[in-house]
Enzyme design. Structure first.
Site, short mmCIF file in Angstrom:
data_model
loop_
_atom_site.label_atom_id
_atom_site.label_comp_id
_atom_site.label_asym_id
_atom_site.label_seq_id
_atom_site.Cartn_x
_atom_site.Cartn_y
_atom_site.Cartn_z
N ASP A 152 0.99 5.11 1.94
CA ASP A 152 0.41 5.61 3.19
C ASP A 152 -0.53 6.79 3.01
O ASP A 152 -1.30 7.11 3.91
CB ASP A 152 1.52 5.97 4.19
N ARG B 118 5.70 -9.61 16.42
CA ARG B 118 6.53 -8.57 15.80
C ARG B 118 5.99 -7.21 16.23
O ARG B 118 4.84 -6.86 15.96
CB ARG B 118 6.46 -8.69 14.29
N HIS C 264 4.68 -0.10 -0.14
CA HIS C 264 5.36 -1.00 0.80
C HIS C 264 4.34 -1.90 1.48
O HIS C 264 3.13 -1.65 1.43
CB HIS C 264 6.13 -0.19 1.84
N HIS D 118 0.84 -1.19 0.00
CA HIS D 118 0.00 0.00 0.00
C HIS D 118 0.88 1.24 0.00
O HIS D 118 2.10 1.15 0.15
CB HIS D 118 -0.88 0.01 1.26
O1 AKG Z 1 5.05 -2.46 10.28
C1 AKG Z 1 5.60 -2.17 9.22
O2 AKG Z 1 6.74 -2.57 8.92
C2 AKG Z 1 4.89 -1.33 8.22
C3 AKG Z 1 3.48 -1.01 8.59
C4 AKG Z 1 2.85 -0.08 7.60
O3 AKG Z 1 3.28 0.11 6.52
C5 AKG Z 1 1.65 0.69 7.97
O4 AKG Z 1 1.06 0.44 9.03
O5 AKG Z 1 1.28 1.59 7.20
FE FE Z 2 2.40 1.82 5.56
#
Ligand code: AKG
Ligand code: FE
Length: 795
Positions: free
Chosen positions: A587, A667, A657, A585
């Protein structure tokens, strides 16, 4: 005052309530208020401009008391008469005309800001055609606005939207008159051509006059105490503004036509000829030639007409309005050329008035400043009048005279200090000092935070294969990572920060999050250690500092959302999972399957940068990836989470990403999202800091929090100047009351969990009120996991 007048809301109240409704997602109210606000503004502006034009005409006509050519007395007599007229005229204007409107609000209207909101509210109510027109209206004045351009593209792809029906809602009448006129021309209906085009011409010229009259507003480019320089400065300021009017008005539904005015005469000469009015045809020819004396077609026409038996040479007299327009244009250009060569103008970059002002200008202004400057340099399209920064500053000031005496140079270069002291008003000065103090304080804090750390970038654009991205390390020690993990362990609620959705991305993992507001509340209630909140805040601040520096940002980066979040593989998840923990996606836009990424809701369009700080590595899978497609077929690079490692990137479609599935274990990461737009600053962040401050210093929080709350209710209502802590209005107080009331009822519901604290404490009510303001808490159920308190901080 009559009852009716009392009921009528003023333009800025309507606007504020419209924006509030927008923020509260009350779309219908948003539309109602903003539509009313827009027409109210139009009325105010019209009233002010009408006064100026009327008084000009009146002063032009009144006889002088004395003879000509004595000390410019006639000029000043005229100004005095005009002033008298203006005072009387404005007195009868509803709500004092534009003078009654706060400057920042006026600026927003001139920038067509209301249409930005309207667009979204129409969209939400599924009024797509109107939404598209609102976007288009905004773009006519702000053609470089990327977001709105994307939006228009988006609407143009919707089957519900007919692009032919999209209009500029702010267009003057002449636009449709002119279009009708040219259609009549195509249909060889010359009588109608004359009617339409004459009317269009009149409205066009009137429009330009009104624009010019609007330029005769207040002057706030510094104070030039000497009589003559002060007149000359204000005059030049107006003149520059007026010179931009032609450029502002000559567009037909967004299309620029530099010869729009002149083309009227072209239509007219032909149409008058066709209906047999040769004198008028020739007048139109002569008028056209006033602007383009060497135009071949028109010169040929002239010759042709001259050969007609009924035409005489003196038919070729330009029309009155054309003579006046062309002569004024020529004179003004010459005068401005003179001014431009003989004086030095101080523009925003590196000098006097501004050296002080630019630095201390609020970052909103600075940001807008640079956007506008970029737009101006690219397009030669000038932004509307009224604001501080759109025109170069100049100084034909008294200081410049001094310079003239002391040097042989004709040009006046004003040095930093001289100007500085005389042109800054005490009020500005105080704000400026405060801002400097604030910045210094931030720099010190920044140093303290990073002192013992070895933060270093380890991967850049090349390694990560894309623009505006990096990986850095050393943000947190192992013990710090553990501490935050612990916070996540004790305080996280499933779905916190995800609107209550436990598994927003995949069914095979559990998502748990802690927002800052929640962490602060838990500290406040004595349910978790203060240090945890301190650490949470500190780490996020370090991330912000680093991004600002890494990307070399000229304006401040604001937190817009902060989230400590853990993803845990469920025990029963299959070992061969192919889904993602977090699909690819961007952001700040909605990534579609075809690769487009429209920057419209529900995306968080205001996010400009993102950073993820990782807290652990003892899990399987969960790699962060940069990819080029939604399906993650094409991976550019991969970042393996690890305590203290941070991945940072710009938040747009250039940085798609995602997160690979977590196969085993838990995690945890601290997600940080930033904006350049202070309007979207995260309220929870500010409140968390306040809570921390109070708890650490042990002082009374009430006043400070009240102050913050007021400030943020104020933000909601006055988006242009969020840092301003001006006196709070009745409306704001009402809103505040509403939150407090809601908080009280909630307070009773959760009486059980608050049993240990003083439930009648107004501070607590206030806290609730504040946390109600925090969207994430409002979204989820208002309940807490009871965690044994080791210290009770509430008296
Ligand atoms: O946790 C991550 O490595 C990325 C999370 C992410 O891209 C998001 O929450 O927008
Ligand atoms: Fe993100």
């Amino acid at each position: 005052e009559t009852a009716g007048a009392e009921k009528e809301k003023s333009c800025d109240v309507l606007y504020r309530e419209g924006v509030e409704a927008y923020l509260d997602e009350r779309w219908q109210d948003c539309i109602g208020n903003l539509e009313q606000a827009v027409s109210a503004y139009r009325l105010l502006k019209q009233a002010t401009v009408n006064c100026r034009l009327r008084c000009q005409a009146e002063a032009d006509e009144s006889p002088f008391m004395g003879p000509k050519e004595i000390d410019d007395l006639q000029f000043f007599e005229k100004m005095v008469r005009k002033t008298l007229c203006l005072l009387k005229c404005n007195k009868y204007n509803p709500k004092g005309g534009l003078n009654g409107l706060p400057k920042n609000v006026q600026k927003e209207f001139e920038d067509l800001k209301p249409y930005e909101y309207l667009q979204l509210c129409y969209f939400q109510k599924n009024m797509l055609q109107k939404a598209a027109s609102a976007v288009f209206t905004f773009l006519v004045t702000n053609p470089d606005n990327e977001v709105m351009r994307e939006n228009l593209k988006f609407y143009s792809n919707l089957p519900e939207v007919d692009m032919y029906q999209v209009v500029n809602l702010e267009a003057r009448n002449f636009v449709s008159l002119y279009i009708h006129g040219s259609e009549a021309y195509q249909h060889k209906d010359y009588k109608s051509v004359i009617n339409y085009i004459e009317e269009s011409l009149e409205d066009y010229l009137r429009g330009e006059e009104e624009c010019r009259a609007y330029c005769e507003g207040p002057f706030d480019q510094g104070w030039f105490p000497d009589f003559i320089p002060s007149i000359a400065n204000h005059f030049t300021y107006c003149l520059k503004c007026k010179q931009r009017c032609a450029d502002k008005i000559n567009s037909l539904n967004g299309e620029k036509h530099n010869d729009l005015l002149e083309s009227h005469y072209h239509f007219l000469q032909y149409a008058y000829y066709k209906v047999g009015n040769l004198r008028k045809a020739c007048e139109a020819v002569a008028s056209y030639l006033m602007f383009y004396p060497a135009d071949e077609t028109m010169l040929n026409n002239k010759e042709y007409y001259l050969k007609l038996p009924k035409v005489e040479k003196d038919f070729f007299t330009p029309r009155k309005e054309a003579i006046r327009y062309a002569q004024r244009q020529e004179y003004e250009t010459r005068l401005l050329d003179f001014i431009n060569t003989e004086f030095v103008f101080q523009d925003g970059s590196k000098n006097i008035t501004s050296s002080n002002e630019t630095e201390n200008k609020s970052s909103v202004t600075r940001m807008k400043d640079s956007i506008i400057r970029a737009a101006v340099s690219k397009l030669k399209l000038f932004p509307p009048p009224v604001t501080k920064f759109e025109w170069p500053k100049y100084g034909i000031s008294s200081e410049s005279n001094r310079q003239e005496y002391s040097t042989e140079h004709k040009q006046n270069i004003i040095t930093e200090n001289t100007k500085h002291s005389s042109s800054v008003r005490p009020e500005d000065d105080r704000r400026a000092q405060e801002e400097v103090r604030r910045q210094k304080k931030r720099a010190v804090e920044q140093m303290q935070r990073t002192a013992a750390r070895n933060i270093r970038a380890v991967m850049g654009e090349t390694e990560l294969q894309g623009k505006h991205r990096f990986v850095a390390e050393g943000f947190a020690s192992d013990s710090e990572c553990s501490k935050l993990m612990e916070l996540a362990q004790v305080a996280a609620v499933q779905g916190d920060g995800y609107k209550g959705n436990k598994s927003p991305h995949t069914d095979f993992e559990k998502f748990e999050g802690v927002t800052l507001g929640r962490a602060a509340l838990l500290v406040y209630l004595g349910l978790i250690e203060v240090d945890m909140l301190d650490l949470y805040l500190n780490l996020s601040e370090m991330g912000r500092d680093y991004l600002e520096r890494y990307f070399n940002l000229k304006t401040e980066l604001y937190f817009t959302y902060t989230h400590l979040v853990c993803r845990t593989a469920l025990n029963d998840s299959p070992g061969n999972r192919t889904d993602m923990s977090h699909a690819v996606h961007a952001d700040n836009c909605n990534l579609l399957e075809n690769g487009d990424c429209p920057k419209i809701p529900p995306a968080y369009t205001w996010r400009d940068f993102s950073a993820i700080l990782y807290l652990n590595e003892d899990f399987e899978g969960g790699e962060f990836v940069f990819a080029t497609d939604l399906a993650a077929k094409n991976i550019q690079s991969l970042v393996k989470p690890r305590c203290g490692r941070l991945v940072g990137f710009s938040a747009g479609s250039e940085n798609l990403h995602g997160v690979r599935s977590v196969q085993r274990g838990r995690r945890c990461a601290l997600g940080l999202w930033f904006t350049l737009n202070p309007f979207h600053e995260e309220i929870e962040h500010i409140l968390a800091k306040q809570v921390l401050l109070q708890v650490q210093q042990g002082g009374s929080i009430t006043d400070q929090l009240l102050h913050e709350l007021k400030k943020h209710v104020f933000v909601a209502s006055s988006i242009s100047n969020p840092k301003q802590t001006s006196t709070i209005t009745r409306e704001q107080l009402k809103l505040h009351d509403k939150y407090v009331k809601e908080s009280l009822s909630l307070h009773q519901e959760s009486g059980e969990m608050l049993a240990s604290s003083d439930s009648s404490s107004s501070t607590l009510h206030l806290m609730y009120a504040i946390f109600l303001l925090c969207s994430s808490v409002m979204d989820g159920p208002f309940r807490y996991k009871p965690v044994p308190a080791n210290r009770v901080l509430i008296p």
